[in-house]
Scaffold this motif. Structure first.
Motif, PDB file in Angstrom:
ATOM      1  N   LEU A  53      74.591  53.663  40.374  1.00 15.28           N
ATOM      2  CA  LEU A  53      75.337  52.812  39.444  1.00 15.28           C
ATOM      3  C   LEU A  53      75.957  51.627  40.184  1.00 15.28           C
ATOM      4  O   LEU A  53      76.010  50.511  39.644  1.00 15.28           O
ATOM      5  CB  LEU A  53      76.417  53.626  38.742  1.00 15.28           C
ATOM      6  N   ILE A  54      76.421  51.836  41.419  1.00 16.04           N
ATOM      7  CA  ILE A  54      76.955  50.738  42.233  1.00 16.04           C
ATOM      8  C   ILE A  54      75.892  49.669  42.434  1.00 16.04           C
ATOM      9  O   ILE A  54      76.143  48.465  42.272  1.00 16.04           O
ATOM     10  CB  ILE A  54      77.450  51.269  43.593  1.00 16.04           C
ATOM     11  N   ALA A  55      74.683  50.095  42.812  1.00 16.24           N
ATOM     12  CA  ALA A  55      73.595  49.140  43.064  1.00 16.24           C
ATOM     13  C   ALA A  55      73.245  48.355  41.814  1.00 16.24           C
ATOM     14  O   ALA A  55      73.007  47.132  41.863  1.00 16.24           O
ATOM     15  CB  ALA A  55      72.372  49.876  43.594  1.00 16.24           C
ATOM     16  N   MET A  56      73.213  49.033  40.669  1.00 17.53           N
ATOM     17  CA  MET A  56      72.832  48.373  39.429  1.00 17.53           C
ATOM     18  C   MET A  56      73.875  47.358  38.978  1.00 17.53           C
ATOM     19  O   MET A  56      73.540  46.299  38.427  1.00 17.53           O
ATOM     20  CB  MET A  56      72.633  49.421  38.334  1.00 17.53           C
ATOM     21  N   ALA A  57      75.148  47.656  39.208  1.00 16.32           N
ATOM     22  CA  ALA A  57      76.232  46.806  38.701  1.00 16.32           C
ATOM     23  C   ALA A  57      76.702  45.768  39.713  1.00 16.32           C
ATOM     24  O   ALA A  57      77.549  44.938  39.378  1.00 16.32           O
ATOM     25  CB  ALA A  57      77.413  47.680  38.284  1.00 16.32           C
ATOM     26  N   ALA A  58      76.183  45.781  40.940  1.00 19.95           N
ATOM     27  CA  ALA A  58      76.712  44.945  42.019  1.00 19.95           C
ATOM     28  C   ALA A  58      76.840  43.483  41.592  1.00 19.95           C
ATOM     29  O   ALA A  58      75.874  42.857  41.174  1.00 19.95           O
ATOM     30  CB  ALA A  58      75.815  45.067  43.246  1.00 19.95           C
ATOM     31  N   ASN A  59      78.062  42.942  41.743  1.00 26.84           N
ATOM     32  CA  ASN A  59      78.342  41.583  41.271  1.00 26.84           C
ATOM     33  C   ASN A  59      79.510  40.981  42.046  1.00 26.84           C
ATOM     34  O   ASN A  59      80.391  40.370  41.474  1.00 26.84           O
ATOM     35  CB  ASN A  59      78.637  41.613  39.757  1.00 26.84           C
ATOM     36  N   SER A  60      79.509  41.179  43.369  1.00 24.07           N
ATOM     37  CA  SER A  60      80.605  40.604  44.175  1.00 24.07           C
ATOM     38  C   SER A  60      80.143  40.321  45.605  1.00 24.07           C
ATOM     39  O   SER A  60      80.687  40.865  46.555  1.00 24.07           O
ATOM     40  CB  SER A  60      81.818  41.537  44.171  1.00 24.07           C
ATOM     41  N   LEU A 111      70.328  46.298  44.451  1.00 20.17           N
ATOM     42  CA  LEU A 111      68.981  46.657  43.998  1.00 20.17           C
ATOM     43  C   LEU A 111      67.888  46.082  44.896  1.00 20.17           C
ATOM     44  O   LEU A 111      66.710  46.353  44.682  1.00 20.17           O
ATOM     45  CB  LEU A 111      68.760  46.165  42.568  1.00 20.17           C
ATOM     46  N   ASN A 112      68.284  45.290  45.898  1.00 27.56           N
ATOM     47  CA  ASN A 112      67.301  44.586  46.721  1.00 27.56           C
ATOM     48  C   ASN A 112      67.012  45.292  48.036  1.00 27.56           C
ATOM     49  O   ASN A 112      66.723  44.649  49.038  1.00 27.56           O
ATOM     50  CB  ASN A 112      67.785  43.163  47.010  1.00 27.56           C
ATOM     51  N   ALA A 124      64.017  43.751  36.665  1.00 24.53           N
ATOM     52  CA  ALA A 124      63.141  42.588  36.804  1.00 24.53           C
ATOM     53  C   ALA A 124      63.886  41.373  37.336  1.00 24.53           C
ATOM     54  O   ALA A 124      63.366  40.638  38.190  1.00 24.53           O
ATOM     55  CB  ALA A 124      62.492  42.258  35.452  1.00 24.53           C
ATOM     56  N   ARG A 125      65.126  41.133  36.870  1.00 29.84           N
ATOM     57  CA  ARG A 125      65.829  39.915  37.280  1.00 29.84           C
ATOM     58  C   ARG A 125      66.953  40.153  38.265  1.00 29.84           C
ATOM     59  O   ARG A 125      67.493  39.219  38.849  1.00 29.84           O
ATOM     60  CB  ARG A 125      66.369  39.169  36.065  1.00 29.84           C
ATOM     61  N   GLY A 126      67.313  41.424  38.477  1.00 31.07           N
ATOM     62  CA  GLY A 126      68.351  41.725  39.451  1.00 31.07           C
ATOM     63  C   GLY A 126      69.738  41.742  38.830  1.00 31.07           C
ATOM     64  O   GLY A 126      69.951  41.342  37.684  1.00 31.07           O
ATOM     65  N   ARG A 145      71.891  37.200  41.078  1.00 35.76           N
ATOM     66  CA  ARG A 145      72.002  35.890  40.423  1.00 35.76           C
ATOM     67  C   ARG A 145      72.937  34.971  41.202  1.00 35.76           C
ATOM     68  O   ARG A 145      72.632  33.790  41.398  1.00 35.76           O
ATOM     69  CB  ARG A 145      72.495  36.069  38.997  1.00 35.76           C
ATOM     70  N   GLN A 146      74.079  35.489  41.662  1.00 43.92           N
ATOM     71  CA  GLN A 146      75.005  34.650  42.421  1.00 43.92           C
ATOM     72  C   GLN A 146      74.324  34.089  43.666  1.00 43.92           C
ATOM     73  O   GLN A 146      74.469  32.902  43.991  1.00 43.92           O
ATOM     74  CB  GLN A 146      76.254  35.445  42.806  1.00 43.92           C
ATOM     75  N   ARG A 147      73.586  34.931  44.379  1.00 46.63           N
ATOM     76  CA  ARG A 147      72.914  34.458  45.595  1.00 46.63           C
ATOM     77  C   ARG A 147      71.783  33.473  45.268  1.00 46.63           C
ATOM     78  O   ARG A 147      71.537  32.526  46.018  1.00 46.63           O
ATOM     79  CB  ARG A 147      72.371  35.646  46.388  1.00 46.63           C
TER      80      ARG A 147
END
Length: 361
Positions: free
Chosen positions: A149-156, A282-283, A330-332, A337-339
């Motif tokens: 869940l951490i990997a899927m939600a990562a946004n920081s 996710l990468n 598919a899109r991460g 997106r931030q990167r």
């Protein structure tokens, strides 16, 4: 019966000219007169939005989209904007300006410099359970899946002007607190109560609200609260994660009813899985803590889906969550997106601009 879900999302207040976070949450809250349940958070950089309980993901999505738009509109009347990001991208945040609340001032005395990076925003998911004891055992069952869940939600990935090298710096920063991160495994409810008494005696807890583990029995509601995720940038990602969390809880409740109190994954192994998920998102690869093997992070997400597939089908959520997970993979995540925006070469101000737009897209 499909359990009710309640949602809390936290957002940062930014100045759209400087793109820095600014301590003006009180002004936004004063302007948000049409929003039923938006409240202050620990710092004046943040606000928190809460949904009404619902069993329907589509309804929850409508609530989240509406509240984001309404809070953003309130911010615009103050010359401000809101962003859904796990941690501030730009700004002077250390030490953070705390909201005027006696508990927060008490926490400053108790936790000291731990509060320097407390300007973090998460997604909290409440799912109905019969009682606190069930919540503890359900938490045991959720532990192996929390890194996914951490990997899927990562946004920081960016923190006040710096690329941290992590997909979720919020998870790393938050993990330094004495009662945070993955919950321990509890073989009995009595063990849980003994642990809380010892933690309280140590001074690590002010009260039950400062049990900050990523799953916990809610101190106020008959729910298990799952607070592992960065606030996602996209509401559709929030809903995918919410659907998976409820399905995990339903799956776990069935296992608890059969007398299964969960797999006792060693805390140090789970800690390493947290670190890997927070770093790579996710990468990269995730640690499957059930088998002690590294596998591609998208494969771990697929394994999670298979684990809860029957519960998703029973709730009528399977097509919705399958489509959402396919889109997310598919899109991460938000970190991807931030990167991607940052790689255009126009600096972190463009990242904040994109966050402002995407938060209410």
């Amino acid at each position: 019966m499909v359990p009710l879900i309640g949602i809390e999302e936290e957002y940062l207040i930014v100045d759209p000219r400087t793109r820095h976070v600014v301590p003006r949450a009180a002004e936004v809250l004063a302007a948000a007169t049409d929003v039923l349940d938006v409240v202050h958070e620990i710092t004046r950089f943040q606000v928190e939005a809460r949904s009404a309980p619902s069993s329907d993901l589509t309804d929850l999505g409508a609530q989240l989209r509406a509240v984001r738009k309404e809070v953003a509109a309130a911010a615009r009347t103050c010359g401000l904007a809101v962003v859904a990001s796990g941690i501030p991208v730009l700004g002077d945040v250390v030490p953070p300006p705390l909201s005027d609340d006696v508990r927060y001032r008490q926490g400053q005395v108790l936790y000291r410099a731990l509060q320097d990076e407390i300007s973090i925003c998460a997604l909290h998911v409440h799912v109905d359970v019969p009682d606190e004891e069930h919540a503890v055992y359900v938490g045991n069952h959720l532990r192996p899946w929390l890194p996914t869940l951490i990997a899927m939600a990562a946004n920081s990935p960016f923190f006040v002007g710096r690329d941290t090298g992590y997909a979720s710096w919020r998870v790393i920063s938050w993990g330094r607190w004495p009662v945070s991160g993955a919950p321990p495994y509890f073989p009995s409810f009595g063990d849980y109560e003994l642990a809380l008494r010892a933690l309280s005696e140590s001074g690590a807890l002010m009260d039950p609200k400062t049990v900050f583990w990523d799953t916990r029995p809610s101190p106020k509601l008959p729910t298990i609260e799952v607070r592992v995720a960065d606030v996602p940038l996209d509401v559709s990602d929030s809903l995918t994660i919410i659907g998976l969390i409820r399905a995990l809880v339903v799956t776990a409740l069935a296992e608890v009813a059969r007398g299964d109190r969960g797999l006792p994954i060693p805390s140090e192994v789970l800690r390493a899985a947290y670190w890997r998920a927070a770093r790579d998102g996710l990468n990269g690869y995730g640690l499957d803590v059930r088998h002690g093997t590294l596998v591609p992070a998208p494969m771990m997400a697929s394994r999670l889906l298979e684990h809860v597939r029957p519960a998703l089908a029973e709730a009528g959520d399977l097509p919705f969550v399958e489509e959402g997970l396919d889109r997310l993979l598919a899109r991460g995540s938000g970190a991807t997106r931030q990167r991607r925006v940052h790689a255009r070469g126009n600096g972190l101000t463009e990242v904040v601009d994109d966050l402002i737009e995407a938060t209410v897209a």
